[in-house]
Scaffold this motif. Structure first.
Motif, PDB file in Angstrom:
ATOM      1  N   GLY A 344       0.817  -1.214   0.000  1.00  0.00           N
ATOM      2  CA  GLY A 344       0.000   0.000   0.000  1.00  0.00           C
ATOM      3  C   GLY A 344       0.847   1.259   0.000  1.00  0.00           C
ATOM      4  N   VAL A 345       1.927   1.250   0.772  1.00  0.00           N
ATOM      5  CA  VAL A 345       2.832   2.410   0.803  1.00  0.00           C
ATOM      6  C   VAL A 345       3.459   2.629  -0.566  1.00  0.00           C
ATOM      7  CG1 VAL A 345       5.022   3.258   1.733  1.00  0.00           C
ATOM      8  CG2 VAL A 345       3.322   2.255   3.268  1.00  0.00           C
ATOM      9  N   ILE A 346       3.935   1.550  -1.189  1.00  0.00           N
ATOM     10  CA  ILE A 346       4.582   1.668  -2.506  1.00  0.00           C
ATOM     11  C   ILE A 346       3.601   2.205  -3.541  1.00  0.00           C
ATOM     12  CG2 ILE A 346       5.629   0.364  -4.397  1.00  0.00           C
ATOM     13  CD1 ILE A 346       6.778  -1.525  -2.250  1.00  0.00           C
ATOM     14  N   LEU A 347       2.395   1.643  -3.561  1.00  0.00           N
ATOM     15  CA  LEU A 347       1.390   2.107  -4.524  1.00  0.00           C
ATOM     16  C   LEU A 347       1.023   3.567  -4.270  1.00  0.00           C
ATOM     17  CD1 LEU A 347      -0.933  -1.038  -4.606  1.00  0.00           C
ATOM     18  CD2 LEU A 347       0.582  -0.254  -6.424  1.00  0.00           C
ATOM     19  N   GLY A 348       0.902   3.950  -3.001  1.00  0.00           N
ATOM     20  CA  GLY A 348       0.582   5.340  -2.676  1.00  0.00           C
ATOM     21  C   GLY A 348       1.661   6.299  -3.137  1.00  0.00           C
ATOM     22  N   LEU A 349       2.923   5.923  -2.945  1.00  0.00           N
ATOM     23  CA  LEU A 349       4.029   6.769  -3.404  1.00  0.00           C
ATOM     24  C   LEU A 349       4.016   6.905  -4.920  1.00  0.00           C
ATOM     25  CD1 LEU A 349       6.894   5.394  -1.120  1.00  0.00           C
ATOM     26  CD2 LEU A 349       5.780   7.619  -0.914  1.00  0.00           C
ATOM     27  N   VAL A 359       4.787   7.225 -13.996  1.00  0.00           N
ATOM     28  CA  VAL A 359       4.844   6.369 -12.808  1.00  0.00           C
ATOM     29  C   VAL A 359       3.442   6.152 -12.247  1.00  0.00           C
ATOM     30  CG1 VAL A 359       5.793   6.111 -10.484  1.00  0.00           C
ATOM     31  CG2 VAL A 359       7.179   7.145 -12.286  1.00  0.00           C
ATOM     32  N   ASN A 360       2.670   7.213 -12.188  1.00  0.00           N
ATOM     33  CA  ASN A 360       1.273   7.118 -11.761  1.00  0.00           C
ATOM     34  C   ASN A 360       0.513   6.122 -12.635  1.00  0.00           C
ATOM     35  OD1 ASN A 360      -1.620   8.121 -12.455  1.00  0.00           O
ATOM     36  ND2 ASN A 360      -1.273   9.045 -10.457  1.00  0.00           N
ATOM     37  N   LYS A 361       0.730   6.190 -13.948  1.00  0.00           N
ATOM     38  CA  LYS A 361       0.012   5.308 -14.872  1.00  0.00           C
ATOM     39  C   LYS A 361       0.442   3.846 -14.713  1.00  0.00           C
ATOM     40  CE  LYS A 361      -2.719   8.208 -16.772  1.00  0.00           C
ATOM     41  NZ  LYS A 361      -2.523   9.215 -15.718  1.00  0.00           N
ATOM     42  N   VAL A 362       1.702   3.605 -14.341  1.00  0.00           N
ATOM     43  CA  VAL A 362       2.149   2.237 -14.094  1.00  0.00           C
ATOM     44  C   VAL A 362       1.378   1.643 -12.921  1.00  0.00           C
ATOM     45  CG1 VAL A 362       4.087   0.838 -13.272  1.00  0.00           C
ATOM     46  CG2 VAL A 362       4.448   2.509 -15.093  1.00  0.00           C
ATOM     47  N   ALA A 363       1.280   2.399 -11.831  1.00  0.00           N
ATOM     48  CA  ALA A 363       0.540   1.909 -10.662  1.00  0.00           C
ATOM     49  C   ALA A 363      -0.933   1.703 -10.991  1.00  0.00           C
ATOM     50  CB  ALA A 363       0.687   2.898  -9.506  1.00  0.00           C
ATOM     51  N   TYR A 364      -1.515   2.652 -11.720  1.00  0.00           N
ATOM     52  CA  TYR A 364      -2.928   2.537 -12.063  1.00  0.00           C
ATOM     53  C   TYR A 364      -3.171   1.352 -12.997  1.00  0.00           C
ATOM     54  CZ  TYR A 364      -7.577   3.814 -13.746  1.00  0.00           C
ATOM     55  OH  TYR A 364      -8.903   3.787 -14.061  1.00  0.00           O
ATOM     56  N   SER A 365      -2.310   1.171 -13.985  1.00  0.00           N
ATOM     57  CA  SER A 365      -2.452   0.055 -14.912  1.00  0.00           C
ATOM     58  C   SER A 365      -2.289  -1.285 -14.194  1.00  0.00           C
ATOM     59  CB  SER A 365      -1.419   0.160 -16.043  1.00  0.00           C
ATOM     60  OG  SER A 365      -1.602   1.349 -16.781  1.00  0.00           O
ATOM     61  N   PHE A 366      -1.365  -1.339 -13.256  1.00  0.00           N
ATOM     62  CA  PHE A 366      -1.185  -2.544 -12.452  1.00  0.00           C
ATOM     63  C   PHE A 366      -2.472  -2.880 -11.704  1.00  0.00           C
ATOM     64  CE2 PHE A 366       0.066  -4.230  -8.188  1.00  0.00           C
ATOM     65  CZ  PHE A 366       0.478  -5.486  -8.597  1.00  0.00           C
ATOM     66  N   ALA A 387      -8.583  -0.256  -4.663  1.00  0.00           N
ATOM     67  CA  ALA A 387      -9.050   0.711  -3.662  1.00  0.00           C
ATOM     68  C   ALA A 387      -7.897   1.572  -3.153  1.00  0.00           C
ATOM     69  CB  ALA A 387      -9.716  -0.026  -2.502  1.00  0.00           C
ATOM     70  N   ALA A 388      -6.743   0.943  -2.911  1.00  0.00           N
ATOM     71  CA  ALA A 388      -5.586   1.692  -2.418  1.00  0.00           C
ATOM     72  C   ALA A 388      -5.104   2.695  -3.454  1.00  0.00           C
ATOM     73  CB  ALA A 388      -4.467   0.733  -2.037  1.00  0.00           C
ATOM     74  N   VAL A 389      -5.059   2.274  -4.710  1.00  0.00           N
ATOM     75  CA  VAL A 389      -4.593   3.149  -5.787  1.00  0.00           C
ATOM     76  C   VAL A 389      -5.549   4.325  -5.972  1.00  0.00           C
ATOM     77  CG1 VAL A 389      -4.399   3.244  -8.309  1.00  0.00           C
ATOM     78  CG2 VAL A 389      -3.204   1.465  -7.034  1.00  0.00           C
ATOM     79  N   MET A 390      -6.844   4.065  -5.995  1.00  0.00           N
ATOM     80  CA  MET A 390      -7.792   5.152  -6.198  1.00  0.00           C
ATOM     81  C   MET A 390      -7.771   6.114  -5.010  1.00  0.00           C
ATOM     82  SD  MET A 390     -11.667   5.178  -7.671  1.00  0.00           S
ATOM     83  CE  MET A 390     -12.373   3.906  -6.630  1.00  0.00           C
ATOM     84  N   GLY A 454      -0.114  10.178   0.285  1.00  0.00           N
ATOM     85  CA  GLY A 454      -0.511   9.027  -0.520  1.00  0.00           C
ATOM     86  C   GLY A 454      -0.071   7.715   0.107  1.00  0.00           C
ATOM     87  N   ALA A 455       1.145   7.696   0.679  1.00  0.00           N
ATOM     88  CA  ALA A 455       1.637   6.490   1.340  1.00  0.00           C
ATOM     89  C   ALA A 455       0.776   6.145   2.551  1.00  0.00           C
ATOM     90  CB  ALA A 455       3.093   6.686   1.758  1.00  0.00           C
ATOM     91  N   VAL A 456       0.372   7.147   3.313  1.00  0.00           N
ATOM     92  CA  VAL A 456      -0.500   6.916   4.482  1.00  0.00           C
ATOM     93  C   VAL A 456      -1.831   6.310   4.043  1.00  0.00           C
ATOM     94  CG1 VAL A 456      -1.834   8.082   6.278  1.00  0.00           C
ATOM     95  CG2 VAL A 456       0.566   8.692   5.912  1.00  0.00           C
ATOM     96  N   THR A 457      -2.430   6.887   3.003  1.00  0.00           N
ATOM     97  CA  THR A 457      -3.722   6.376   2.519  1.00  0.00           C
ATOM     98  C   THR A 457      -3.593   4.956   1.998  1.00  0.00           C
ATOM     99  OG1 THR A 457      -4.551   8.579   1.970  1.00  0.00           O
ATOM    100  CG2 THR A 457      -5.542   6.726   0.812  1.00  0.00           C
ATOM    101  N   GLY A 458      -2.571   4.694   1.186  1.00  0.00           N
ATOM    102  CA  GLY A 458      -2.380   3.346   0.657  1.00  0.00           C
ATOM    103  C   GLY A 458      -2.182   2.320   1.760  1.00  0.00           C
ATOM    104  N   ALA A 459      -1.401   2.665   2.785  1.00  0.00           N
ATOM    105  CA  ALA A 459      -1.134   1.734   3.886  1.00  0.00           C
ATOM    106  C   ALA A 459      -2.406   1.427   4.667  1.00  0.00           C
ATOM    107  CB  ALA A 459      -0.067   2.327   4.811  1.00  0.00           C
ATOM    108  N   ILE A 460      -3.171   2.455   5.019  1.00  0.00           N
ATOM    109  CA  ILE A 460      -4.399   2.238   5.796  1.00  0.00           C
ATOM    110  C   ILE A 460      -5.405   1.428   4.988  1.00  0.00           C
ATOM    111  CG2 ILE A 460      -6.381   3.379   6.865  1.00  0.00           C
ATOM    112  CD1 ILE A 460      -4.543   5.704   7.572  1.00  0.00           C
TER     113      ILE A 460
END
Length: 538
Positions: A344-349, A359-366, A387-390, A454-460
């Motif tokens: 979640g932290v990695i995706l948020g970053l 980089v954003n598009k790589v995470a979103y496409s994943f 959910a974490a990415v959005m 973003g890292a905080v949101t992805g982690a939670i």
């Protein structure tokens, strides 16, 4: 520029003398801007470049190749141009129109962040007989100059090819995913296994016992499911198109379909698209007799490239890639506790590091790659990633809005506060680009603050097991979110953390150069113009 942008193009003109001050002919430039989604960056770069050209005493006409209808530049305008600017992350459509012209090329983000530098480079290229030129059959002027065609590194080309595929894939994902979510809203999650049966056994004139909403939900789900089925094929087809132009589309789509058939999924689509594109390009490269030229793009190239790319997937590569896909899926499903939080932290970053960029598009496409295979009961990991990415992607604009309109108004200009008001809605809609005017003005403070939140949101979100059945929409697809309360808490926490970090950085970390402050003011002002005219803000 506003009136011109309504027609799909934007230009800069002025009655002032040219940069030399002698009243001679003003330099004439043309350009294209394009980002993977064709929404925010495309139009922001266009406006920034136009404003920069005006400041530097040049005429510039830009063709923003956005996601909507594109109005091409007038061929006469292109013919008169002294140089071309390409601020693009994807392939330029009909690039042959500019063949032989001196060219300056860079990512679309550079058009937003450093428009003056790009315009200055274009003006210098126009006077340099050895400047790189747009590849293709040059016109008389280009041929006379004897300059070499533009050359790009393999890494830059690969990124452009992949992002072109992603840009054409996203509409299938967004539309199909929202239809899936609507189906769940109307018919419940059990419709995933019943939709096809409902539609074949019943009709509007013979409704199922559950009633009209259930039937409409089944229809929405099935249409969305079919749309999502094109995801890998569209990705592969338009990667091949980016490499080999139109002859690559058919073999690319076929390779994508074969990747799905073999269970190779998203990774197989990437590989198949590249194989099909390279095959179509090399098959079409040799000079053939005149009688054969008409058959090459419609018969010979699609046939041979399909045999090569799809044959390799079926006979050699499909099985190993499918095994890799299964292993990756099992790994994600097995994540829990610390592993899920780290992901979640990695995706948020990644979602916040470039605000809608590569980089954003790589995470979103994943995230969207696994969405169609996700299941609340059997395979929740892809839905958790979505959910974490959005959620993380919503944080930057919401944080900018909170900081500029509530927490620290005096630390932002009037233009930034106006952008902050618009950013509330953009953030709520999962449009990360709403933070770009702030990042363009002050990247060294805005980007790190956004990444922390973003890292905080992805982690939670990952720790709480939040799921999303929809790939886009932000709070407007609340009905497709599992554990909505924790998702909202994750977004609020990330937004508050980001906003406070930004305020602290603005108070205690100063920018040194006055020039930097001037550039910030110009960038913020350009962002305001875009906010008034881009489709996102509208």
């Amino acid at each position: 520029a506003t009136a011109a942008s309504a027609a799909g193009a934007t230009s800069a003109s002025s009655t002032a003398a040219d940069a030399t001050g002698d009243g001679a002919r003003r330099p004439k430039l043309v350009g294209v801007t394009a980002c993977p989604t064709g929404i925010a960056h495309t139009f922001m770069a266009a406006d920034a470049l136009v404003a920069a050209a005006k400041r530097l005493g040049a005429d510039l006409q830009i063709e923003p190749q956005g996601s909507g209808t594109v109005t091409p530049l007038d061929p006469a305008v292109i013919a008169e141009a002294d140089a071309v600017i390409f601020a693009v992350d994807v392939d330029v459509r009909d690039q042959g129109r500019f063949a032989g012209k001196p060219v300056v090329r860079g990512p679309v983000k550079r058009g937003v962040d450093a428009p003056d530098a790009m315009v200055k480079e274009a003006l210098a290229a126009a006077k340099d007989p050895n400047a790189a030129r747009v590849a293709g059959t040059a016109g008389a002027a280009g041929a006379a100059a004897g300059s070499t065609a533009e050359k790009q590194g393999f890494g830059s080309s690969l990124k452009r090819w992949l992002l072109t595929g992603v840009s054409y894939m996203i509409p299938f994902v967004a539309g199909g995913g929202l239809l899936l979510a609507l189906g769940f809203l109307l018919s419940g999650y059990e419709i995933a296994g019943n939709a096809a049966t409902v539609l074949t056994d019943y009709s509007l004139f013979n409704l199922p016992p559950e009633g009209l909403p259930y039937f409409l939900g089944a229809a929405a789900f099935q249409i969305g499911n079919l749309s999502m089925g094109f995801l890998v094929a569209a990705l592969a087809g338009y990667i091949a198109y980016a490499i080999a132009d139109r002859p690559g589309i058919a073999p690319g789509f076929v390779a994508g379909a074969v990747a799905v058939f073999m269970g190779a999924g998203f990774i197989g689509g990437l590989v198949g698209g590249l194989l099909a594109g390279f095959a179509a390009y090399w098959i079409g490269k040799p000079d053939v007799p005149r009688w054969l030229r008409g058959l090459m793009p419609v018969v010979i190239i699609p046939l041979l490239a399909s045999i090569f790319a799809s044959g390799l997937l079926v006979l050699v590569l499909g099985g190993p890639i499918a095994a890799l896909t299964v292993a990756l899926t099992d790994f994600l499903n097995g994540l829990s506790g610390t592993g899920a939080i780290v992901l979640g932290v990695i995706l948020g970053l990644m979602m916040c590091i470039d605000l809608g960029g590569p980089v954003n598009k790589v995470a979103y496409s994943f995230a969207v790659a696994g969405l169609s295979a996700g299941s609340i009961s059997d395979n929740p990991a892809p839905l958790m990633i979505m959910a974490a990415v959005m959620g993380a992607g919503m944080v930057p604009p919401l944080a900018m809005a909170l900081a500029s309109t509530v927490l620290y108004r005096k630390g932002f200009s009037q233009v930034e506060r106006s952008n902050g008001t618009a950013a509330w809605l953009l953030g709520a809609s999962f449009i990360s680009e709403g933070a770009i005017p702030f990042a363009a003005a002050d990247p060294l403070r805005v980007i790190p603050a956004s990444m922390v939140g973003g890292a905080v949101t992805g982690a939670i979100s990952m720790a709480a097991g939040v799921t999303s059945q929809a790939p886009h929409g932000g709070i407007f697809v609340f009905f497709a979110i599992g554990n909505l309360g924790m998702w909202a808490l994750a977004i609020v926490a990330g937004t508050v953390v980001s906003a406070f970090v930004l305020v602290l950085l603005k108070k205690f970390v100063r920018r040194g150069a006055a020039a930097g402050a001037d550039a910030s003011a110009e960038a913020a002002e350009a962002g305001s113009v875009v906010g008034q005219r881009s489709p996102v803000a509208a």
